[in-house]
Design a protein around this motif. Structure first.
Motif, PDB file in Angstrom:
ATOM      1  N   GLY A  75      13.098  20.357  12.071  1.00 31.12           N
ATOM      2  CA  GLY A  75      13.232  21.796  11.951  1.00 31.12           C
ATOM      3  C   GLY A  75      13.107  22.288  10.516  1.00 31.12           C
ATOM      4  O   GLY A  75      13.078  21.517   9.554  1.00 31.12           O
ATOM      5  N   PHE A  76      13.052  23.608  10.388  1.00 35.14           N
ATOM      6  CA  PHE A  76      12.806  24.219   9.082  1.00 35.14           C
ATOM      7  C   PHE A  76      13.959  23.983   8.111  1.00 35.14           C
ATOM      8  O   PHE A  76      13.747  23.800   6.915  1.00 35.14           O
ATOM      9  CB  PHE A  76      12.576  25.725   9.261  1.00 35.14           C
ATOM     10  CG  PHE A  76      12.204  26.432   7.989  1.00 35.14           C
ATOM     11  CD1 PHE A  76      11.019  26.154   7.335  1.00 35.14           C
ATOM     12  CD2 PHE A  76      13.063  27.388   7.447  1.00 35.14           C
ATOM     13  CE1 PHE A  76      10.683  26.808   6.168  1.00 35.14           C
ATOM     14  CE2 PHE A  76      12.729  28.044   6.278  1.00 35.14           C
ATOM     15  CZ  PHE A  76      11.530  27.754   5.634  1.00 35.14           C
ATOM     16  N   GLY A  77      15.191  23.968   8.621  1.00 34.58           N
ATOM     17  CA  GLY A  77      16.359  23.819   7.745  1.00 34.58           C
ATOM     18  C   GLY A  77      16.342  22.523   6.967  1.00 34.58           C
ATOM     19  O   GLY A  77      16.499  22.513   5.747  1.00 34.58           O
ATOM     20  N   VAL A 144       5.062  27.942   8.967  1.00 37.93           N
ATOM     21  CA  VAL A 144       3.976  28.188   9.930  1.00 37.93           C
ATOM     22  C   VAL A 144       4.072  27.211  11.093  1.00 37.93           C
ATOM     23  O   VAL A 144       3.920  27.593  12.262  1.00 37.93           O
ATOM     24  CB  VAL A 144       2.604  28.078   9.241  1.00 37.93           C
ATOM     25  CG1 VAL A 144       1.477  28.047  10.269  1.00 37.93           C
ATOM     26  CG2 VAL A 144       2.392  29.249   8.286  1.00 37.93           C
ATOM     27  N   LEU A 145       4.350  25.931  10.808  1.00 35.71           N
ATOM     28  CA  LEU A 145       4.452  24.943  11.884  1.00 35.71           C
ATOM     29  C   LEU A 145       5.574  25.310  12.856  1.00 35.71           C
ATOM     30  O   LEU A 145       5.397  25.264  14.078  1.00 35.71           O
ATOM     31  CB  LEU A 145       4.670  23.553  11.304  1.00 35.71           C
ATOM     32  CG  LEU A 145       4.617  22.395  12.304  1.00 35.71           C
ATOM     33  CD1 LEU A 145       4.050  21.140  11.662  1.00 35.71           C
ATOM     34  CD2 LEU A 145       6.000  22.076  12.884  1.00 35.71           C
ATOM     35  N   VAL A 146       6.732  25.676  12.315  1.00 39.51           N
ATOM     36  CA  VAL A 146       7.876  26.006  13.175  1.00 39.51           C
ATOM     37  C   VAL A 146       7.596  27.266  13.986  1.00 39.51           C
ATOM     38  O   VAL A 146       7.924  27.335  15.182  1.00 39.51           O
ATOM     39  CB  VAL A 146       9.148  26.171  12.317  1.00 39.51           C
ATOM     40  CG1 VAL A 146      10.289  26.740  13.157  1.00 39.51           C
ATOM     41  CG2 VAL A 146       9.566  24.832  11.726  1.00 39.51           C
ATOM     42  N   ARG A 155       3.400  21.543  23.291  1.00 35.76           N
ATOM     43  CA  ARG A 155       1.952  21.498  23.472  1.00 35.76           C
ATOM     44  C   ARG A 155       1.216  21.744  22.157  1.00 35.76           C
ATOM     45  O   ARG A 155       1.780  22.276  21.208  1.00 35.76           O
ATOM     46  CB  ARG A 155       1.513  22.557  24.493  1.00 35.76           C
ATOM     47  CG  ARG A 155       2.077  22.353  25.896  1.00 35.76           C
ATOM     48  CD  ARG A 155       1.655  23.488  26.824  1.00 35.76           C
ATOM     49  NE  ARG A 155       2.341  24.747  26.480  1.00 35.76           N
ATOM     50  CZ  ARG A 155       1.749  25.778  25.906  1.00 35.76           C
ATOM     51  NH1 ARG A 155       0.473  25.723  25.589  1.00 35.76           N
ATOM     52  NH2 ARG A 155       2.438  26.876  25.643  1.00 35.76           N
ATOM     53  N   SER A 156      -0.046  21.357  22.126  1.00 29.57           N
ATOM     54  CA  SER A 156      -0.967  21.683  21.023  1.00 29.57           C
ATOM     55  C   SER A 156      -0.420  21.266  19.663  1.00 29.57           C
ATOM     56  O   SER A 156      -0.456  22.035  18.704  1.00 29.57           O
ATOM     57  CB  SER A 156      -1.273  23.191  21.017  1.00 29.57           C
ATOM     58  OG  SER A 156      -1.845  23.596  22.241  1.00 29.57           O
ATOM     59  N   LEU A 157       0.087  20.036  19.579  1.00 35.08           N
ATOM     60  CA  LEU A 157       0.596  19.551  18.302  1.00 35.08           C
ATOM     61  C   LEU A 157      -0.481  19.576  17.236  1.00 35.08           C
ATOM     62  O   LEU A 157      -0.212  19.924  16.085  1.00 35.08           O
ATOM     63  CB  LEU A 157       1.148  18.127  18.466  1.00 35.08           C
ATOM     64  CG  LEU A 157       1.624  17.420  17.191  1.00 35.08           C
ATOM     65  CD1 LEU A 157       2.722  18.224  16.504  1.00 35.08           C
ATOM     66  CD2 LEU A 157       2.101  16.009  17.517  1.00 35.08           C
ATOM     67  N   TRP A 158      -1.706  19.230  17.617  1.00 35.30           N
ATOM     68  CA  TRP A 158      -2.792  19.193  16.631  1.00 35.30           C
ATOM     69  C   TRP A 158      -2.999  20.553  15.971  1.00 35.30           C
ATOM     70  O   TRP A 158      -3.276  20.637  14.761  1.00 35.30           O
ATOM     71  CB  TRP A 158      -4.097  18.737  17.300  1.00 35.30           C
ATOM     72  CG  TRP A 158      -4.668  19.753  18.261  1.00 35.30           C
ATOM     73  CD1 TRP A 158      -4.416  19.864  19.595  1.00 35.30           C
ATOM     74  CD2 TRP A 158      -5.555  20.827  17.925  1.00 35.30           C
ATOM     75  NE1 TRP A 158      -5.094  20.936  20.132  1.00 35.30           N
ATOM     76  CE2 TRP A 158      -5.807  21.543  19.132  1.00 35.30           C
ATOM     77  CE3 TRP A 158      -6.161  21.260  16.759  1.00 35.30           C
ATOM     78  CZ2 TRP A 158      -6.638  22.658  19.183  1.00 35.30           C
ATOM     79  CZ3 TRP A 158      -6.992  22.367  16.803  1.00 35.30           C
ATOM     80  CH2 TRP A 158      -7.233  23.054  18.006  1.00 35.30           C
ATOM     81  N   SER A 159      -2.844  21.633  16.744  1.00 32.67           N
ATOM     82  CA  SER A 159      -3.059  22.970  16.179  1.00 32.67           C
ATOM     83  C   SER A 159      -1.973  23.311  15.167  1.00 32.67           C
ATOM     84  O   SER A 159      -2.238  23.983  14.157  1.00 32.67           O
ATOM     85  CB  SER A 159      -3.103  24.026  17.290  1.00 32.67           C
ATOM     86  OG  SER A 159      -1.847  24.146  17.934  1.00 32.67           O
ATOM     87  N   ARG A 160      -0.740  22.856  15.431  1.00 29.80           N
ATOM     88  CA  ARG A 160       0.344  23.105  14.480  1.00 29.80           C
ATOM     89  C   ARG A 160       0.122  22.314  13.193  1.00 29.80           C
ATOM     90  O   ARG A 160       0.328  22.825  12.089  1.00 29.80           O
ATOM     91  CB  ARG A 160       1.698  22.734  15.097  1.00 29.80           C
ATOM     92  CG  ARG A 160       2.077  23.560  16.290  1.00 29.80           C
ATOM     93  CD  ARG A 160       3.547  23.428  16.625  1.00 29.80           C
ATOM     94  NE  ARG A 160       3.935  22.098  17.075  1.00 29.80           N
ATOM     95  CZ  ARG A 160       3.776  21.654  18.309  1.00 29.80           C
ATOM     96  NH1 ARG A 160       3.190  22.419  19.225  1.00 29.80           N
ATOM     97  NH2 ARG A 160       4.185  20.444  18.670  1.00 29.80           N
ATOM     98  N   LEU A 161      -0.274  21.065  13.339  1.00 31.99           N
ATOM     99  CA  LEU A 161      -0.467  20.218  12.160  1.00 31.99           C
ATOM    100  C   LEU A 161      -1.595  20.739  11.286  1.00 31.99           C
ATOM    101  O   LEU A 161      -1.457  20.837  10.061  1.00 31.99           O
ATOM    102  CB  LEU A 161      -0.755  18.776  12.604  1.00 31.99           C
ATOM    103  CG  LEU A 161       0.337  18.076  13.409  1.00 31.99           C
ATOM    104  CD1 LEU A 161      -0.102  16.672  13.803  1.00 31.99           C
ATOM    105  CD2 LEU A 161       1.646  18.017  12.629  1.00 31.99           C
TER     106      LEU A 161
END
Length: 233
Positions: A75-77, A144-146, A155-161
Motif C-alpha cells: 500500500g501507499f503508506g 498512480v499504482l494505488v 485485474r490488469s496488473l500489467w497496466s498498473r505497473l
C-alpha cells in the motif's frame, strides 16, 4: 484462527498487508541500496549505441520495479515510508561525500584528491535535481499504482505497473534534467538527449522486467499472511 479484516478490504479501497514479516524490510533494503549505488554511478556518462546515458540508468530503473512491488503489496503508506527513507539516505550520502571532499587529506596527493572530487564531489545542482526528481517520481509512481488498483482490483496488473512507471519516470526525468540544465552543469543542447533517451530507457527496463515483477509480487502476496485481494469496485 481467521485473519483479521483489513480496512483496505472495503469496496473502492485497495488491499495492503499489515503483517510484520521480513519481506518488507528486505525489499526496502534493496530499494535503498539500488538508489545509493545509482547516485554514485550516475557521475559517469555512458554511450551505448550512440545514445548518451548516465551510469545510474543501469540500476536506477529497478527502484521503480521495487516501488511497484511495495505499492502493490503493502500500500501507499508503507511505500511512502520507504521513499522517505531512501531520500534521507541519499541526502546523508551527499552530505558525507561533501564533508570528506572538503576536509584536507595530508599525504594523499593532489591526483587522488582530484579523482575523488571528480567522482564523489558535491555538486549542489545535481544533488538538488536528483533528490527533487526522485521524490516527485517515486511518490507519483506509488500514488498512480494505488489509484489504478482501486479501480481494477487484482485485474490488469500489467497496466498498473506500466502506467505508474510512465508517469513517475516522466516526472523524475523531467525535473532532474530541468534543474540540472537550468542551474547545473548540463547545457540546453543536451537537454532533449538526456531527457528522451533517459526516459525511454527507464520505461523500457520496466517493461522488460515485467515477468520478474509479476513473479515477485505473486510470491509476496502468497507469503504475506494478512494480504487480502483487492475488492473490485
Amino acid at each position: 484462527m481467521s485473519a483479521p479484516t483489513l480496512p483496505s478490504d472495503r469496496p473502492g479501497r485497495v488491499a495492503a498487508t499489515t503483517s510484520r514479516t521480513g519481506y518488507y524490510a528486505v525489499v526496502t533494503t534493496v530499494f535503498c541500496a539500488l538508489l545509493l549505488i545509482s547516485n554514485v554511478a550516475a557521475t559517469k556518462p555512458l554511450e551505448i549505441g550512440g545514445l548518451i546515458l548516465d551510469g545510474g540508468a543501469i540500476l536506477f530503473p529497478l527502484t521503480y520495479v521495487l516501488g511497484d512491488v511495495l505499492s502493490e503489496v503493502y500500500g501507499f503508506g508503507r511505500a511512502k515510508r520507504t521513499i522517505w527513507l531512501g531520500f534521507a539516505l541519499g541526502a546523508l550520502a551527499s552530505a558525507c561525500f561533501w564533508a570528506v571532499d572538503a576536509l584536507p587529506a595530508p599525504d594523499w596527493g593532489r591526483p587522488n584528491g582530484d579523482a575523488f572530487h571528480l567522482v564523489l564531489g558535491f555538486v549542489p545542482a545535481i544533488v538538488l535535481a536528483s533528490l527533487c526528481g526522485y521524490l516527485a517520481g517515486q511518490f507519483l509512481n506509488s500514488w498512480v499504482l494505488v489509484k489504478m488498483k482501486e479501480r481494477t482490483g487484482e485485474r490488469s496488473l500489467w497496466s498498473r505497473l506500466v502506467g505508474s512507471t510512465v508517469v513517475g519516470e516522466l516526472a523524475d526525468t523531467a525535473i532532474f534534467c530541468l534543474i540540472a540544465t537550468a542551474i547545473g552543469p548540463f547545457i540546453w543542447a543536451e537537454f532533449w538527449n538526456y531527457f528522451l533517451v533517459g526516459y525511454l530507457f527507464k520505461c523500457a527496463v520496466e517493461i522488460v522486467m515485467l515477468p520478474v515483477t509479476y513473479r515477485v509480487i505473486a510470491f509476496m502476496k502468497r507469503h504475506e499472511p494478512s494480504y487480502r485481494p483487492a475488492v473490485e469496485s
